[in-house]
Design an enzyme around this catalytic site. Structure first.
Site, PDB file in Angstrom:
ATOM      1  N   ASP A 185       0.864  -1.165   0.000  1.00 42.24           N
ATOM      2  CA  ASP A 185       0.000   0.000   0.000  1.00 42.24           C
ATOM      3  C   ASP A 185       0.915   1.233   0.000  1.00 42.24           C
ATOM      4  O   ASP A 185       2.135   1.110   0.163  1.00 42.24           O
ATOM      5  CB  ASP A 185      -0.886  -0.034   1.251  1.00 42.24           C
ATOM      6  CG  ASP A 185      -1.710   1.217   1.427  1.00 42.24           C
ATOM      7  OD1 ASP A 185      -2.352   1.650   0.450  1.00 42.24           O
ATOM      8  OD2 ASP A 185      -1.694   1.782   2.537  1.00 42.24           O
ATOM      9  N   ASP A 230      -0.198   5.092   1.204  1.00 40.13           N
ATOM     10  CA  ASP A 230      -0.468   5.944   2.370  1.00 40.13           C
ATOM     11  C   ASP A 230      -0.327   5.168   3.668  1.00 40.13           C
ATOM     12  O   ASP A 230      -0.989   4.146   3.865  1.00 40.13           O
ATOM     13  CB  ASP A 230      -1.895   6.500   2.287  1.00 40.13           C
ATOM     14  CG  ASP A 230      -1.966   7.804   1.507  1.00 40.13           C
ATOM     15  OD1 ASP A 230      -1.292   8.770   1.901  1.00 40.13           O
ATOM     16  OD2 ASP A 230      -2.707   7.850   0.513  1.00 40.13           O
TER      17      ASP A 230
END
Length: 294
Positions: free
Chosen positions: A67, A69
């Site tokens: 991922d 963020d």
């Protein structure tokens, strides 16, 4: 880095359910077992097994998926600051600033549509306009303040030395994701960037992770995921991969509900490196060591 806008397939196999060890203390052996997907021993509540039923073992690791963020960079404080200020401008919550807990519950890891509907439940068009303005504020903050998650360079070196395929998979808008990846010096690191809003369904659905595997030509049985949010962990588990949760900002009890393989604080966490060391060992030796440590 390849930038693709390919519709994601919604088809996936629902994961099976496994039993937990009754202990509430983390077990080093459980951590290793979960990542290796060797279900010969039970696992503790803090070392939840990923819910896959047909992994052949990650000794022949092919790919690592990240991922963006909160996983590559500590961006949540910047999102929180931008969102808090923007919500105050529209009088959200009666003009009372939102708390970090509210941010985690309602906004963290969500795509733009979901965020828009929290701010403007009855006006999606206005909500999306609001989100665009909020993202512009976030981008200004990110250019000045964005920092990597501790130990990221060490993790990058580990992946590169093994020649593994890698993808960034995010619900963030493409412009945000590209900005963050560039700011971190990772533009040449990733083979592909998959955006949730460019898939038929974003996280918490598995589509973005399934698309990443498809583009990388990698098997879910030989890949794992790094995630920091409930929706992201849910997506990775639903895509059939073990997920290592990064509990840098989001509450551990919330993340554990999504059933990660185990949780780490950051990429320097000893639990992570104890588990990764096992992946470099032959399968037979690995099983023997696992049995001794549980």
């Amino acid at each position: 880095m390849t930038h693709l806008r390919i519709p994601c397939s919604p088809n996936y196999v629902s994961p099976s359910v496994v039993k937990f060890c009754p202990s509430t203390k983390p077990h080093l052996g459980c951590t290793k077992t979960n990542l290796a997907q060797t279900f010969t021993k039970p696992s503790s509540l803090h070392c939840l097994p990923s819910s896959m039923s047909s992994l052949t073992g990650l000794a022949s690791l092919e790919a690592v998926l990240f991922d963006v963020d909160g996983t590559l960079c500590d961006s949540d404080p910047l999102h929180y600051e931008a969102l808090r200020e923007m919500l105050l401008k529209i009088g959200f919550n009666g003009g009372v600033p939102i708390t970090e807990e509210f941010f985690v519950e309602k906004f963290s890891g969500k795509n733009n549509v979901d965020t828009a509907l929290v701010a403007f439940p009855d006006d999606l068009e206005q909500g999306l306009k609001f989100v665009q303005e909020k993202e512009a504020m976030f981008q200004r903050l990110a250019r000045e303040q964005l920092k990597p998650v501790k130990g990221l360079d060490k993790m990058r070196t580990w992946v590169e030395k093994r020649g593994l395929k890698r993808a960034a998979v995010t619900n963030s808008p493409r412009v945000n994701a590209e900005l963050m990846i560039s700011k971190l010096g990772l533009s040449d690191f990733f083979d592909v960037l998959i955006i949730g809003d460019e898939c038929e369904r974003g996280k918490p659905h598995p589509d973005p992770y399934l698309k990443a595997l498809e583009v990388l030509k990698a098997s879910k049985d030989h890949a794992f995921v790094f995630e920091d949010s409930f929706s992201g962990i849910t997506a990775g588990v639903a895509a059939g991969m073990p997920v290592i949760g990064i509990a840098s900002r989001n509450p551990e009890d919330l993340l554990m509900k999504a059933k990660p393989a185990f949780l780490i604080k950051d990429y320097e966490d000893p639990k992570l490196w104890a588990a990764l060391e096992e992946l470099d060992k032959p399968g037979a030796d690995k099983l023997e060591i696992l049995d001794k440590n549980i």
